[in-house]
Design a protein around this motif. Structure first.
Motif, mmCIF file in Angstrom:
data_model
loop_
_atom_site.group_PDB
_atom_site.id
_atom_site.type_symbol
_atom_site.label_atom_id
_atom_site.label_comp_id
_atom_site.label_asym_id
_atom_site.label_seq_id
_atom_site.Cartn_x
_atom_site.Cartn_y
_atom_site.Cartn_z
ATOM 1 N N GLU A 106 -30.376 24.297 12.663
ATOM 2 C CA GLU A 106 -30.232 25.459 13.547
ATOM 3 C C GLU A 106 -30.031 25.012 14.992
ATOM 4 O O GLU A 106 -29.200 25.562 15.709
ATOM 5 N N PHE A 107 -30.788 24.017 15.434
ATOM 6 C CA PHE A 107 -30.643 23.497 16.795
ATOM 7 C C PHE A 107 -29.228 22.989 17.024
ATOM 8 O O PHE A 107 -28.577 23.318 18.018
ATOM 9 N N TRP A 108 -28.737 22.149 16.089
ATOM 10 C CA TRP A 108 -27.405 21.570 16.260
ATOM 11 C C TRP A 108 -26.318 22.631 16.145
ATOM 12 O O TRP A 108 -25.309 22.582 16.842
ATOM 13 N N GLU A 109 -26.530 23.591 15.273
ATOM 14 C CA GLU A 109 -25.544 24.660 15.140
ATOM 15 C C GLU A 109 -25.415 25.437 16.451
ATOM 16 O O GLU A 109 -24.306 25.713 16.908
ATOM 17 N N LYS A 110 -26.527 25.769 17.068
ATOM 18 C CA LYS A 110 -26.499 26.463 18.362
ATOM 19 C C LYS A 110 -25.857 25.589 19.439
ATOM 20 O O LYS A 110 -25.105 26.089 20.281
#
Length: 139
Positions: A106-110
């Motif tokens: 989720e962090f990398w996607e954002k």
């Protein structure tokens, strides 16, 4: 001085979350390709040690060592079935490791979404024509 914590990383243990030791054991067990292959086989159903050892060019004691690592990590269990002691895949540690990794996905996607937005903004700025003053005749 006030401390700043990343709450997605600094979460307390004990509320249905994996302990650091269990998480370490899970990832250590998954680090070996033989153990991953054993887990893939067990995803298709329970199997005996002989059945699990069949596709590998290694001794039964070597396979047993891999099975002990997987058992200590809680990724497999064994049970008595007449004369056999088949192994069974235990999904909970894998689900917990997936949940742990999901926070980072989720962090990398954002981060990638923000990067995409920035790149689109830069492309839009490049496409704007630069207005130049017309040249005067005779000058």
């Amino acid at each position: 001085m006030q401390s700043v914590y990343n709450l997605s990383v600094m979460e307390p243990y004990g509320y249905g979350q994996m302990t650091p030791a269990r998480l370490d054991a899970t990832f250590a067990a998954l680090a070996d390709p033989t153990r991953r292959a054993i887990l893939a086989r067990l995803a298709a159903g329970d199997a005996s040690v002989a059945e699990l050892a069949k596709p590998f060019a290694m001794s039964q004691p070597a396979i047993s060592k891999h099975l002990r690592v997987l058992e200590r990590a809680g990724l497999i269990s064994h049970f008595a079935d007449k004369q056999r002691r088949p192994r069974r895949l235990e999904a909970e540690p894998l689900a917990e490791a997936t949940q742990y990794l999901e926070r980072y996905r989720e962090f990398w996607e954002k981060s990638f979404i923000r990067l995409d937005d920035l790149l689109e903004e830069l492309k839009a700025k490049e496409k704007k024509p630069v207005r130049r003053k017309p040249k005067r005749k005779g000058s």
